[in-house]
Design an enzyme around this catalytic site. Structure first.
Site, PDB file in Angstrom:
ATOM      1  N   CYS A 136       4.626  14.162   0.854  1.00 61.93           N
ATOM      2  CA  CYS A 136       5.817  14.256   0.006  1.00 61.93           C
ATOM      3  C   CYS A 136       7.074  14.382   0.862  1.00 61.93           C
ATOM      4  O   CYS A 136       7.417  15.481   1.319  1.00 61.93           O
ATOM      5  CB  CYS A 136       5.689  15.445  -0.942  1.00 61.93           C
ATOM      6  SG  CYS A 136       7.112  15.632  -2.018  1.00 61.93           S
ATOM      7  N   CYS A 139       9.717  16.721  -0.556  1.00 60.15           N
ATOM      8  CA  CYS A 139       9.441  18.158  -0.383  1.00 60.15           C
ATOM      9  C   CYS A 139       9.671  18.593   1.065  1.00 60.15           C
ATOM     10  O   CYS A 139      10.188  19.679   1.316  1.00 60.15           O
ATOM     11  CB  CYS A 139       7.996  18.494  -0.741  1.00 60.15           C
ATOM     12  SG  CYS A 139       7.343  17.627  -2.158  1.00 60.15           S
ATOM     13  N   ASP A 140       9.249  17.771   2.021  1.00 61.54           N
ATOM     14  CA  ASP A 140       9.168  18.234   3.406  1.00 61.54           C
ATOM     15  C   ASP A 140      10.144  17.566   4.381  1.00 61.54           C
ATOM     16  O   ASP A 140      10.227  17.975   5.539  1.00 61.54           O
ATOM     17  CB  ASP A 140       7.728  18.019   3.938  1.00 61.54           C
ATOM     18  CG  ASP A 140       6.718  18.832   3.148  1.00 61.54           C
ATOM     19  OD1 ASP A 140       7.106  19.907   2.642  1.00 61.54           O
ATOM     20  OD2 ASP A 140       5.566  18.394   3.014  1.00 61.54           O
TER      21      ASP A 140
END
Ligand code: NAP
Length: 316
Positions: A136, A139-140
């Site tokens: 992701c 997300c990261d």
């Protein structure tokens, strides 16, 4: 003793197919529940931008799914997010979905559980998950400021997420097993014009290495089998998705890759059970097609419920 909750239709999964089914079912006067083992919104919630959902020339994936949810709320859909499911029985007239404290019962079930990121299944992938291996970028991505990362794959996800990662990383390699891309032409062009992105083609990753976190990825050229070492701080595999069907194992007809078979009414091999969106065997997996599937599935479920209620009246 577990409590019992009874609905006309239960929708499993809360992506575009699930919420669209919920909107159509509840608006069609069915007592409707939507259950998800994760947060609501499904896969598109992780997409940075969506630019081909009609009516919105550009919208964030999370924002679009919030709109789907608000729309379902307006029609009184009962929501059960983050619900751990223990057992699903789709056979017979009453279908049951069991959690640790509740038995959900309904005449019809709409499966909209979507699909999950496919793994590379190479050495080091599991070991470094969360320590340099991520599925992701949204997300990261911020963890990779001024670092070097590799994105694996040649579809829309890989190329779009590679472009997103250039907001943080100083260098993004796109590693693809062929020299042609599956991604839409417009996405390909945009990626090619990005100076921070370098393509490594006809190449697959064979191992991820490191100490505390990812340090190298071992690559293999698919044409001459030569191996090389690429220094990277992160690896983002974007090589497609596999259907989330484990909880229905053995109950439904599925194709060789596990996607659920349906007819054009979204009817599965079991009466009263419908499948919609990415989880079913379908030629196109997009927000718009998932939403359309959900609408068809809900209307089919409504007709089915009407039919069995008529039959019950005749028998009385
Ligand atoms: P995809 O289109 O199935 O592409 C997967 C890519 O990974 C392909 O290039 C494939 O190579 C490669 N691949 C598969 N297995 C591999 C392996 N074991 N090792 C190395 N490479 C491997 O998946 P996706 O990009 O996730 O997209 C899924 C669906 O969502 C598509 O319909 C896509 O259009 C849609 N989507 C839409 C948007 C948007 O509209 N904004 C964004 C993202 C995704 P080959 O090409 O050689 O098979």
């Amino acid at each position: 003793m577990k409590k019992e909750l009874i609905f006309d239709t239960i929708i499993l999964g809360s992506g575009p197919a699930g919420f669209s089914a919920a909107i159509y079912a509840a608006r069609g006067n069915l007592k409707t529940a939507i259950i998800d083992i994760n947060m609501f919104g499904g896969q598109p919630s992780n997409y940075l931008e969506i630019e081909n959902y009609p009516g919105f020339s550009l919208i964030g994936g999370f924002e679009l799914m919030e709109k789907f949810e608000e729309h379902a709320d307006r029609f009184g859909v009962e929501k059960f997010p983050m619900t751990e499911i223990e057992k699903v029985n789709l056979n017979g007239e009453i279908k049951t979905i069991e959690t640790n404290d509740t038995i959900f019962k309904a005449n019809s079930v709409i499966i909209a559980t979507g699909a999950s990121a496919q793994k590379l299944n190479i050495k080091g992938e599991d070991e470094f998950k969360g320590r340099g291996v991520s599925y992701c970028a949204i997300c990261d991505g911020a963890f990779y400021k001024d670092k070097t990362v590799a994105v694996i794959g040649g579809g829309n996800s890989a190329l779009e997420e590679a472009a997103y990662l250039t907001k943080f990383a100083k260098k993004v390699y796109v590693i693809h097993r062929r020299d042609e891309f599956r991604a839409d032409k417009i996405v390909q062009e945009r990626t090619r014009n990005n100076e921070k992105i370098e393509f490594i083609l006809n190449t697959v990753p064979v191992e991820i290495q490191g100490n505390n976190s990812v340090e190298n990825i071992i690559l293999e050229n698919t044409q001459n089998n030569e191996q090389s070492v690429l220094k990277v701080d992160g690896v983002f595999p974007y090589i497609g998705f596999k259907p989330n069907t484990d909880m229905f194992a053995g109950q439904l007809q599925q194709n060789t890759q596990g996607f659920i078979e349906t007819d054009s009414n979204m009817q599965t091999s079991l009466e009263g059970v419908y499948a919609a969106g990415d989880v079913r065997n379908t030629p196109l997996r997009q927000v718009i097609t998932a939403a359309a599937d959900g609408a068809v599935a809900a209307c089919s479920a409504a007709k089915y419920i009407e039919r069995i209620k008529e039959q019950e009246k005749v028998q009385v």
